[in-house]
Each structure stands twice: as structure tokens, then as C-alpha cells.
Design a protein around this motif. Structure first.
Motif, PDB file in Angstrom:
ATOM      1  N   LYS A  50       0.819  -1.216   0.000  1.00  0.00           N
ATOM      2  CA  LYS A  50       0.000   0.000   0.000  1.00  0.00           C
ATOM      3  C   LYS A  50       0.850   1.262   0.000  1.00  0.00           C
ATOM      4  N   TYR A  51       1.983   1.217   0.676  1.00  0.00           N
ATOM      5  CA  TYR A  51       2.818   2.404   0.842  1.00  0.00           C
ATOM      6  C   TYR A  51       4.271   1.984   1.010  1.00  0.00           C
ATOM      7  N   TYR A  52       5.172   2.756   0.400  1.00  0.00           N
ATOM      8  CA  TYR A  52       6.606   2.580   0.625  1.00  0.00           C
ATOM      9  C   TYR A  52       7.188   3.886   1.138  1.00  0.00           C
ATOM     10  N   LYS A  68      16.892   1.991   3.257  1.00  0.00           N
ATOM     11  CA  LYS A  68      15.920   1.244   4.051  1.00  0.00           C
ATOM     12  C   LYS A  68      14.556   1.410   3.401  1.00  0.00           C
ATOM     13  N   THR A  69      13.914   0.285   3.110  1.00  0.00           N
ATOM     14  CA  THR A  69      12.557   0.271   2.595  1.00  0.00           C
ATOM     15  C   THR A  69      11.617  -0.041   3.753  1.00  0.00           C
ATOM     16  N   THR A  70      10.654   0.824   3.964  1.00  0.00           N
ATOM     17  CA  THR A  70       9.577   0.536   4.907  1.00  0.00           C
ATOM     18  C   THR A  70       8.319   0.362   4.070  1.00  0.00           C
ATOM     19  N   MET A  71       7.714  -0.814   4.158  1.00  0.00           N
ATOM     20  CA  MET A  71       6.546  -1.124   3.349  1.00  0.00           C
ATOM     21  C   MET A  71       5.333  -1.350   4.240  1.00  0.00           C
ATOM     22  N   GLN A  72       4.264  -0.643   3.928  1.00  0.00           N
ATOM     23  CA  GLN A  72       2.972  -0.912   4.556  1.00  0.00           C
ATOM     24  C   GLN A  72       2.204  -1.801   3.574  1.00  0.00           C
ATOM     25  N   PHE A  73       1.590  -2.843   4.065  1.00  0.00           N
ATOM     26  CA  PHE A  73       0.937  -3.817   3.198  1.00  0.00           C
ATOM     27  C   PHE A  73      -0.342  -4.330   3.842  1.00  0.00           C
ATOM     28  N   LEU A 120      -0.342 -13.583  10.367  1.00  0.00           N
ATOM     29  CA  LEU A 120      -1.249 -12.446  10.186  1.00  0.00           C
ATOM     30  C   LEU A 120      -2.517 -12.934   9.510  1.00  0.00           C
ATOM     31  N   ASN A 121      -3.665 -12.479   9.983  1.00  0.00           N
ATOM     32  CA  ASN A 121      -4.934 -12.833   9.351  1.00  0.00           C
ATOM     33  C   ASN A 121      -5.076 -12.115   8.016  1.00  0.00           C
ATOM     34  N   ALA A 122      -5.901 -12.649   7.151  1.00  0.00           N
ATOM     35  CA  ALA A 122      -6.197 -11.976   5.886  1.00  0.00           C
ATOM     36  C   ALA A 122      -6.813 -10.619   6.194  1.00  0.00           C
ATOM     37  N   GLY A 123      -6.436  -9.612   5.418  1.00  0.00           N
ATOM     38  CA  GLY A 123      -6.979  -8.273   5.613  1.00  0.00           C
ATOM     39  C   GLY A 123      -6.245  -7.440   6.650  1.00  0.00           C
ATOM     40  N   THR A 124      -5.122  -7.944   7.152  1.00  0.00           N
ATOM     41  CA  THR A 124      -4.339  -7.212   8.158  1.00  0.00           C
ATOM     42  C   THR A 124      -3.477  -6.151   7.481  1.00  0.00           C
ATOM     43  N   LEU A 125      -3.550  -4.924   7.994  1.00  0.00           N
ATOM     44  CA  LEU A 125      -2.678  -3.844   7.549  1.00  0.00           C
ATOM     45  C   LEU A 125      -1.483  -3.815   8.483  1.00  0.00           C
ATOM     46  N   ASP A 126      -0.267  -3.942   7.931  1.00  0.00           N
ATOM     47  CA  ASP A 126       0.925  -4.023   8.769  1.00  0.00           C
ATOM     48  C   ASP A 126       2.104  -3.377   8.052  1.00  0.00           C
ATOM     49  N   THR A 127       3.249  -3.321   8.731  1.00  0.00           N
ATOM     50  CA  THR A 127       4.427  -2.655   8.206  1.00  0.00           C
ATOM     51  C   THR A 127       5.676  -3.471   8.518  1.00  0.00           C
ATOM     52  N   ILE A 128       6.641  -3.441   7.593  1.00  0.00           N
ATOM     53  CA  ILE A 128       7.929  -4.095   7.789  1.00  0.00           C
ATOM     54  C   ILE A 128       9.007  -3.208   7.171  1.00  0.00           C
ATOM     55  N   SER A 129      10.220  -3.236   7.740  1.00  0.00           N
ATOM     56  CA  SER A 129      11.344  -2.440   7.221  1.00  0.00           C
ATOM     57  C   SER A 129      12.518  -3.348   6.902  1.00  0.00           C
ATOM     58  N   ILE A 130      13.147  -3.086   5.759  1.00  0.00           N
ATOM     59  CA  ILE A 130      14.288  -3.875   5.308  1.00  0.00           C
ATOM     60  C   ILE A 130      15.416  -2.919   4.947  1.00  0.00           C
TER      61      ILE A 130
END
Length: 192
Positions: A50-52, A68-73, A120-130
Motif C-alpha cells: 500500500k505504501y513505501y 531502508k525500505t519501509t513497506m505498509q501492506f 497475520l490474518n487476511a486483511g491485516t494492515l501491517d508494516t515491515i522495514s528492510i
């Protein structure tokens, strides 16, 4: 007057033919890329980006870069893994999830697979950083060159070169709603 019209028609026709060739080339690249990613992983099945936020350090006086990539998905199915494109020239230095370092990640070719601490359940909005680093000599999308005696760095991401200079879901299907890019560079340089 007739010669002017003929000249204009010829220019327009050549432009249309060139555009058609570019379009056809893009379709061929998309087909080849889709075949590669389908064979290796199911990147399209577990989440939608959804967002980087891309934080990148670029200095045209050296050949290395880091970022660093932070991705919201949003997950599309229940999953405990995130698969994301990171071409082999990128060195993944760390992965963070909810401010915790994740050491459980693997690479298969150009795909980084991160195992999350919980499903994570389906439909979960979350974020990870690499976090990652790389070198322009091995990247097909990040370049350091000289222009009129001044060193410059620049990027190219079409069609499938983005994941050679930053970690991202590199396909033509999933387009994010928003991206913010923050560039750290020498003070005597400027980012457009």
C-alpha cells in the motif's frame, strides 16, 4: 504546402510506429517477468503493498549506496511470511518488524522471504522495514557516472530494475497508493 503536410504525416506515422514497438517490447518484458516470478514464488498471493517509504543514501563520489525500505501492506490470505524482491546484488543488512529485529529470512534468487513471528490474518494492515546496501557496478538500476566533469548518481526502474537498487515488490501488477523517497546526499549536491 503539400510537402509540409506530407512531412508532418511522415513524422506522426514514424512516432506511432516507434510507440507501438515500445509498447510491444514492454508486453514481452512483462510476460517474461511474470513467467519468472510465477515459477519462483507466489508474490501476488499473500499481500498487496500500500505504501513505501524509501530512505536512501547516495553519494556520487563513491560507487556504494545504502537504504531502508519501509513497506505498509495488506495481507490477502493468512500468512506468516513476506516475500519481496531484492535482486542478488543487494546485501540485506537487517529486517525490522514492530521495532524488533528479525533474523529469520532467506533468499531464493531475487526473492527475499521473511518469516514473521506470528501469522497475520487476511486483511491485516501491517508494516515491515528492510535495510540494504549495494554497489552501482552490480546494479541494473543505480548508476554513478560523470556528466560535464561532475559526478552524478541516478536510478532507472523500468521495467524490472527497481529491485536492483531498493527492496520492493517489483512487478507491473501491484502499484502502491503512495511512496515517499528521502535521499541523503553530500551537502554540495542536490536531489531533483
Amino acid at each position: 504546402m503539400k510537402n509540409n503536410y506530407f512531412f508532418i504525416v511522415c513524422i506522426l506515422l514514424s512516432s506511432v510506429l516507434k510507440a507501438q514497438g515500445n509498447f510491444e517490447q514492454s508486453l514481452l518484458e512483462k510476460k517474461a517477468f511474470s513467467a519468472r516470478t510465477t515459477q519462483k514464488t507466489a508474490l501476488q498471493t499473500d499481500y498487496i503493498p500500500k505504501y513505501y517509504r524509501l530512505d536512501i543514501t547516495s553519494d556520487p563520489n563513491v560507487t556504494t549506496f545504502s537504504g531502508k525500505t519501509t513497506m505498509q501492506f495488506t495481507t490477502t490470505v493468512a500468512t506468516n511470511q513476506i516475500k519481496i524482491n531484492a535482486k542478488q546484488n543487494l546485501h540485506v543488512t537487517s529486517v525490522e518488524y514492530h521495532s524488533n529485529v528479525i533474523t529469520d529470512f532467506t533468499r531464493d534468487g531475487d526473492v527475499l522471504t521473511i518469516t514473521l513471528p506470528a501469522t497475520l490474518n487476511a486483511g491485516t494492515l501491517d508494516t515491515i522495514s528492510i535495510s540494504f546496501s549495494g554497489n552501482d557496478s552490480t546494479s541494473t538500476g543505480y548508476y554513478v557516472q560523470s556528466h560535464n566533469g561532475t559526478n552524478v548518481s541516478y536510478t532507472l526502474s523500468e521495467s524490472f530494475h527497481a529491485s536492483s537498487w531498493w527492496v520492493c515488490k517489483d512487478d507491473l501488477e501491484d502499484k502502491v497508493d503512495k511512496i515517499d523517497v528521502y535521499i541523503t546526499h553530500p551537502t554540495n549536491m542536490k536531489a531533483p
